[in-house]
Every structure is written in C-alpha cells, then in structure tokens.
Design an enzyme around this catalytic site. Structure first.
Site, mmCIF file in Angstrom:
data_model
loop_
_atom_site.group_PDB
_atom_site.id
_atom_site.type_symbol
_atom_site.label_atom_id
_atom_site.label_comp_id
_atom_site.label_asym_id
_atom_site.label_seq_id
_atom_site.Cartn_x
_atom_site.Cartn_y
_atom_site.Cartn_z
ATOM 1 N N GLU A 89 -16.943 56.055 44.440
ATOM 2 C CA GLU A 89 -16.210 55.097 45.304
ATOM 3 C C GLU A 89 -15.094 54.385 44.546
ATOM 4 O O GLU A 89 -14.785 53.232 44.814
ATOM 5 C CB GLU A 89 -17.159 54.065 45.934
ATOM 6 C CG GLU A 89 -17.896 54.557 47.153
ATOM 7 C CD GLU A 89 -17.005 55.091 48.273
ATOM 8 O OE1 GLU A 89 -15.843 54.669 48.375
ATOM 9 O OE2 GLU A 89 -17.482 55.937 49.028
ATOM 10 N N GLY A 90 -14.489 55.090 43.609
ATOM 11 C CA GLY A 90 -13.396 54.500 42.826
ATOM 12 C C GLY A 90 -13.938 53.915 41.541
ATOM 13 O O GLY A 90 -14.748 52.982 41.572
#
Ligand SMILES: Cc1cc2nc3c(=O)[nH]c(=O)nc-3n(C[C@H](O)[C@H](O)[C@H](O)COP(=O)(O)OP(=O)(O)OC[C@H]3O[C@@H](n4cnc5c(N)ncnc54)[C@H](O)[C@@H]3O)c2cc1C
Length: 600
Positions: A442-443
């Site tokens: 998620e980054g």
C-alpha cells in the site's frame, strides 16, 4: 503462552474520550452507534478474535497457504471455517452501505474492530481488508449494473475482492502498468497481462473472486493519465446472479515469504487463453484517480495493522516477562533471590516503550477515523472540508509512522523474550516477521513520506499542517500550565517538540520549491517527526482527560493513573526524538546527497 485479549477498556477510552464517539453517533445515519451497541459489538469482536482467530495464527504461519498442481490454492487448516464464521457473524460489511446489506456503522467503530482482527491474525484479515478496497472502488465509481451484480455478495463476504496493481516493472510507479484492456465493442473488454504480489489472488474460501485490475486501453495516453480500472471476476456472473463460465484469469504461482504465510500472495496471469473478460469501472483513463480515492482507506487499514500487531507483540512480551525468572533485580534487597524479568529496569523500559508507542499510535489512528466519519457525514460543508483536510494530512502519518514504529515494537517483543524470542515456538518471532511487510505494501514508507511533504504539506504552503501544529501547541500550553507536575512536564516536552515541528513545516514548504532533492532527502524523518509529535499530542490529551476524570471521581482510577504514567513516559522518552528528527530534516539533506551514485 499468551492468548490475545482485546484491550477493551483502552479502546473504549480512546473512542469515547479522544475520538468523540458520542459526537459521531449524532451524525446523520449513525444512530446505531449508541454506546451500548458499540460495547456489545466490541465484546463480540473480542471473543471472535480471542477464540477463533488468535489460536489459528501460529498454526497458519507454520502450515502456510499452498498452491496445488491444478492451480487452486489451499489455505491452512481452519482458515476457511473461520472465514465463514466471520461472514455469518456479519463482520464483513460493518461500514458498508445498508443498501447492499452492510451495517452502515461509523469508521471509528470499525477501526476498533479491525484492530482486533489485525492483532489476532493479520494473515487472515488481509482477505476482508482487500475485499473492502474492492467494494469501495465499485461503490464509488462503478455503474449501477456493476454495483447490483457484485456488491451484495461482496459486502456479505460470499465473494471476496482483490486489488491488482503491481506488475514486475510497476511497483511504486504505477504509471508503468502494461496490462492491456482491449474493448470488444459490446461494452466489455479483454485483458492481457501479468500481475504480481496479489494478496488472496486465489484461495479456497469462496466460489468467486472479484479482481479489481489496473490496465491500459489501446489508445490510452502514456503514464498515469492512461490507466483504467476494471472488474475481472474469476467466474463470469449470469444475469440471474448465478455463476457462469470460468474467466481467463489464473494464479500461476504463489510466493514464499518472510511472513504472513497464511495469506496467499499470487502471480496472476490474465488472458493466456484468449483474454480475461473485464468491465470498466467509471470512465476509461481515470483508473489511477479512482485508486487514489480509495487508497486513503486501504492505507489507513495498513496503519491499523501496525497498531494491532504492536498490541499483540506487547501482550506476548508482558506475559513472558511475568513468567520468566532470571537473576537478581536491582534494588530488591529482601525477598526471593531471583525474580521474574519484569522486575529488571531494562525490561520495564522495553515494555513501557512498546506500550506507550502502541497507545499513541492507536489514539492517532482512532482520532483520524473519527475525522473520516465527520468528513463524510457532518451536516456542514465547511466542517466536512476541514475534517477531510485533517484526514488527508494524517493518512500518510498513520500508514507510514505506525508501520515503522511497529517494527521497533515487534523487535522489542523479541528482545524481551531473550533467546526464546528467536525460537519460533513463542510466537514473538512471527510478529516480527509478519510486521515486516506493512512498511512496504500500500505504498512504502518512502512513498508515504513523498505524499506528506508534497501533496500534504507543500501544496497548500503548509496551511493544514500549521493549523494542526497550532492545535497541538494549544494542548501543550494547557498541560504546561496544569497544577499537576507530571502534566506540566508532559506539556513542556510537547511544547518543545511541536516548536521543532513548526520549524520543520516552514523549512519543508520553503525547500520543496527551492531544492526538491534536499527536501525529499528529509521526507522520512519529517514523517517520523509528525508521528512522534502527533502521538505526544494524543497522549497529552489523554493525560488531561484522565486527570479530569480522576479529580471528579469518574472511571477506573488504576486505568487512569496508568494512562497518565504512560503519557509521561512518552513525553520523557519519545518526544525528545523530535529535535533529532528536526535537525536531520533541516541540516542533513546535503550530506544524504553528498556522494555520487557511482561511489556506492
Ligand atoms: C506480501 C505482499 C503483498 C502484496 N499485495 C499486493 C496486492 O494485493 N496488490 C498489489 O497490487 N500489490 C501488492 N503488493 C505489492 C506492493 O504494493 C509493492 O511491493 C510495493 O508497492 C512496492 O513496490 P515494489 O515492490 O515494486 O518496490 P519498488 O517500487 O521497486 O521500491 C523499491 C524501493 O525504492 C523506493 N522508491 C521507489 N520509488 C520511490 C520514490 N518515488 N521516492 C522514494 N523512494 C522510492 C521504495 O520506497 C523502496 O524502498 C504486495 C507485495 C507484497 C510483498
């Protein structure tokens, strides 16, 4: 061995006193979130986490998910059964719209529940977590037909969802996505390409899996402006809702990983046998924009994984420290010659560090969840805007800081166990391994920090960041002028930390424009600085509220005194890090970049 116990008193304190559940319950549509109902929901969730999910966590890690020769994936023993209990109990659709069978509860309530799933079995909860993301994408931008076909089953949990973004050449940089989507002239598309690292891309829980896939249409512009989002079901769905033919999307392998072994991480092949049928979500070429809207929630949830796994590691460490007897404890002249290690000052330091970080992360996250509810449902437009600006600022902090701090907390969890921490049977090592992924998916932390200095600080010339820092300063002043010495000390420490933050905000705004490479060199320290100060802010607020309750004879005095002691520890031991981070941000950039790439 320790069994997970949801910290219900602490959760309720944070929800009610810091995040303002009473105010949230008064927002339109949230009447169901009355205190008694919320208490009942948390009690039920706690039982499910303790009795069903926690006992599966260790065995699931040892057995792992397996891909069988026919391409199917078998999850560890007990997981499928637990999943269906989870679905039947209605946990899947807690915040989802009642229109599609959800319960429409506030994000704040769902956040406390979610913490319990992450704490007790992160590998299990990744499946519902990804389904939430897929539901959100369809609900936000899908056509009525897509919503009617997929949402009821997905909200219920009888079909799960996945997010297919990553490709071998496209990880942090999704502009590099190459999967192709070819229009078929009948409103459908055929997809061709490979996606990697797809969480629960294949599994045996449900008979259909709904993949949300980023791909490019043939004439799409280069880069981020040419990416579209598609729904690609494992089995096509007939008009009457029954399952049709198998779609051309297959799991070709699953990864061998450091942790979260029970969660299958799949390589997915699209279109190897003629093309995978897909349906566009919203408009072509706006896929990345849609992903960003829903990423807030997914990133927040991964931040909550940091909180949950830290709580679990803390509980396990406390249990071990009470049982393990070793050596004489300094300062005990009388009594037994040897004592449990919890009596050693250094073990106390580690346990207090784990506890204070976990409480601070939880408070920051729950306050952000309440702001999400206000941003969505507050009756006044100005208030919705203000809350949304706060949420936007805090999301990279909740994601980036909580996941990074969880590394320290799970590390200490191993350390408290000594040699046994390195041995798998205690479970401490599993938390350490499982936690390692959360700073990546998620980054990564670097991507969160880019977001924080760029979109969230420099873009509005530091307006939101300074406004929040001003709010923190006011809390610091209130604490510093308190009659109680401990609260005063917390206030002074918070005041000097927030002054460092304010100076760093100004520096980031100035330097981002003048020298972006130097500004980016300090981006992760800036994220840490924000996390440390935001945590101190919430711990300070907690200390103030606890002291008021103690003075008026409300609440559980032992709990409230421990809250103040933990806030004081945070102020003495964590907040001083602020000046170190501030120095690194404002002075360290040039030396980060001093050597040419060839010198490494
Ligand atoms: C177990 C697991 C589950 C996953 N689940 C999913 C899933 O369900 N769906 C899905 O689509 N993907 C999933 N992923 C993929 C995950 O989101 C990516 O691994 C992640 O986004 C990082 O991309 P990357 O691996 O290509 O690393 P890279 O992008 O190559 O990054 C390598 C390093 O470079 C840094 N970096 C890269 N670009 C920048 C920049 N602009 N500024 C500063 N630093 C930068 C990163 O911070 C990192 O430290 C999963 C991955 C794993 C391991």
């Amino acid at each position: 061995m320790s069994a997970y116990q949801a910290p219900l008193a602490e959760m309720q304190f944070v929800m009610n006193e810091l995040a303002g559940l009473g105010q949230i319950a008064k927002l339109p549509g949230f009447a169901e979130a009355a205190p008694e109902t919320v208490t009942a929901i948390l009690d039920e969730a706690a039982k499910f986490a303790t009795n069903v999910l926690d006992p599966l966590n260790g065995p699931g890690d040892r057995e792992g998910a397996k891909r069988l020769p026919d391409g199917s994936v078998k999850t560890p023993a007990g997981f499928k059964d637990a999943y269906w209990q989870f679905v039947k109990n209605g946990w899947n659709g807690l915040t989802k719209s009642e229109k599609y069978g959800g319960q429409g509860l506030p994000q704040l309530v769902a956040t406390a529940v979610e913490e319990m799933w992450h704490a007790s079995n992160m590998a299990f909860d990744l499946c519902p977590l990804l389904t939430q993301g897929a539901i959100e994408a369809i609900e936000l931008r899908g056509s009525d037909k897509l919503k009617a076909t997929y949402l009821p089953k997905m909200v219920e949990g009888s079909w799960t969802g996945t997010m297919n973004l990553t490709e071998p050449q496209a990880g942090s940089d999704l502009a590099a996505v190459r999967t192709r989507a070819v229009p078929q002239g009948d409103g459908t598309y055929k997809l061709f390409g490979q996606k990697i690292f797809i969480t629960y891309g294949e599994h045996d829980y449900t008979d259909n899996i709904i993949h949300l896939v980023l791909a490019r249409t043939p004439d799409a512009p280069e880069g981020v402006k040419g990416i579209s989002l598609f729904v690609v079901p494992k089995f096509l769905v007939n008009d009457d809702g029954s399952l049709g033919p198998r779609n051309d999307v297959h799991c070709v392998s699953i990864e061998h990983k450091l942790g979260i072994h029970a969660s299958p991480t799949a390589v997915m092949a699209y279109g190897d046998h003629g093309g995978a049928v897909g349906y566009v979500v919203g408009e072509e070429n706006r896929g990345l924009e849609y992903m960003f809207i829903m990423m807030n929630l997914a990133r927040f949830s991964v931040g909550m994984e940091g909180v949950g796994i830290s709580e679990r590691a803390y509980q396990r460490a406390v249990a071990h420290a009470r049982e393990r007897v070793q050596g004489k404890a300094v300062g005990f002249e009388k009594g037994p010659a040897t004592r449990p290690i919890i009596e050693h000052p250094d073990i106390r330091r580690m346990l207090m560090t784990m506890r204070a970080y976990t409480e601070a992360m939880r408070a920051v996250a729950y306050v952000t969840a309440a702001a999400m509810d206000n941003a969505r449902s507050h009756p006044e437009a100005d208030a919705r805007k203000r809350h949304q600006a706060f949420v936007d600022l805090l999301i990279p902090i909740v994601k980036g800081w909580s996941t990074e701090v969880a590394q320290d907390v799970t590390y200490l969890g191993v350390q408290v166990h000594g040699g046994m921490g390195f041995i798998e049977e205690t479970g401490a090592a599993q938390h350490y391994r499982d936690a390692r992924i959360i700073t990546i998916y998620e980054g990564t932390t670097g991507i969160q920090a880019n977001d924080l200095i760029g979109r969230k600080t420099a873009r509005d010339a530091g307006a939101t960041a300074s406004q929040v820092a001003g709010e923190i300063d006011r809390v610091a002043a209130k604490l510093a002028s308190h009659g109680d010495k401990s609260l005063q000390a917390i206030g002074l420490s918070l005041a000097s930390a927030v002054a460092e933050l304010q100076a760093a905000i100004e520096w980031v705004v100035r330097t981002f424009a003048e020298n972006p490479r130097v500004a980016h060199a300090g981006s992760v320290p800036y994220l840490h600085l924000w996390g440390i100060v935001a945590g101190g802010w919430q711990m300070g607020r907690a200390a103030l509220l606890a002291s008021q309750q103690l003075a008026s004879g409300q609440g559980d005095a032992e709990f409230l005194r421990a809250k103040i002691a933990t806030a004081r520890f945070y102020a003495d031991s964590m907040l001083p890090q602020a000046s170190g981070f501030a120095h690194t941000i404002t002075e360290g950039g040039e030396s980060v970049l001093a050597l040419p790439a060839a010198a490494f």
